[in-house]
Scaffold this motif. Structure first.
Motif, PDB file in Angstrom:
ATOM      1  N   ALA A 155       4.044   0.477   3.164  1.00 44.91           N
ATOM      2  CA  ALA A 155       4.633  -0.631   3.917  1.00 44.91           C
ATOM      3  C   ALA A 155       3.751  -1.001   5.096  1.00 44.91           C
ATOM      4  O   ALA A 155       3.017  -0.169   5.630  1.00 44.91           O
ATOM      5  N   ASN A 215       6.378  -4.249   1.509  1.00 48.22           N
ATOM      6  CA  ASN A 215       6.804  -2.910   1.114  1.00 48.22           C
ATOM      7  C   ASN A 215       6.525  -2.832  -0.372  1.00 48.22           C
ATOM      8  O   ASN A 215       7.161  -3.525  -1.162  1.00 48.22           O
ATOM      9  N   SER A 216       5.547  -2.036  -0.741  1.00 51.02           N
ATOM     10  CA  SER A 216       5.112  -1.969  -2.128  1.00 51.02           C
ATOM     11  C   SER A 216       5.048  -0.518  -2.593  1.00 51.02           C
ATOM     12  O   SER A 216       4.141   0.218  -2.231  1.00 51.02           O
ATOM     13  N   SER A 275       9.591  -3.406  -4.747  1.00 48.26           N
ATOM     14  CA  SER A 275       8.575  -3.901  -3.812  1.00 48.26           C
ATOM     15  C   SER A 275       8.997  -5.276  -3.309  1.00 48.26           C
ATOM     16  O   SER A 275       9.717  -6.006  -3.999  1.00 48.26           O
TER      17      SER A 275
END
Length: 135
Positions: free
Chosen positions: A36, A31-32, A11
């Motif tokens: 995103a 962005n995890s 992430s």
């Protein structure tokens, strides 16, 4: 100027100061774990400067939190704070905005949370716009 970047390898969060006109205009990219999003928005000068100062303090002491909120808190709320007694730093929050299509508005948002090593705060606190606005 380079963006502030934090990542755990999977992430990531990037915050970039796009412009300054007495207030900040920032770009946030997240962005995890497969989710995103990106947002461009204004941050009131006081909130931006407080975030920068709190980030430098967090880097030095590993206590407290650095919080960045947008003019409209539902559009941006990022918190950097100790996650555990081992020194890991929690990176959590959300960003979003309304998308107008025809006669309807749709809310688009990303909520995220991950942890980074405290050493990442060293580079974050040295980002030129962070040191400049940490007053």
């Amino acid at each position: 100027m380079p963006p502030l970047q934090l990542t755990d390898g999977t992430s990531s969060l990037a915050i970039d100061l796009a412009s300054w006109d007495g207030d900040a205009y920032v770009t946030v990219a997240i962005n995890s774990r497969g989710f995103a999003g990106r947002n461009d928005l204004h941050i009131i000068a006081e909130a931006f400067n407080n975030f920068c100062a709190a980030l430098v303090s967090l880097q030095r002491t590993l206590t407290g939190e650095a919080r960045l909120t947008g003019v409209m808190p539902n559009e941006l709320d990022i918190v950097l704070a100790p996650a555990d007694r081992l020194g890991h730093i929690a990176v959590k929050g959300h960003t979003g905005y309304n998308v107008q299509l025809a006669h309807t508005s749709y809310w688009h948002a990303v909520h995220f949370g991950f942890q980074v090593e405290p050493t990442q705060l060293d580079a974050a606190a040295k980002v030129p716009w962070v040191t400049e606005h940490a007053v």
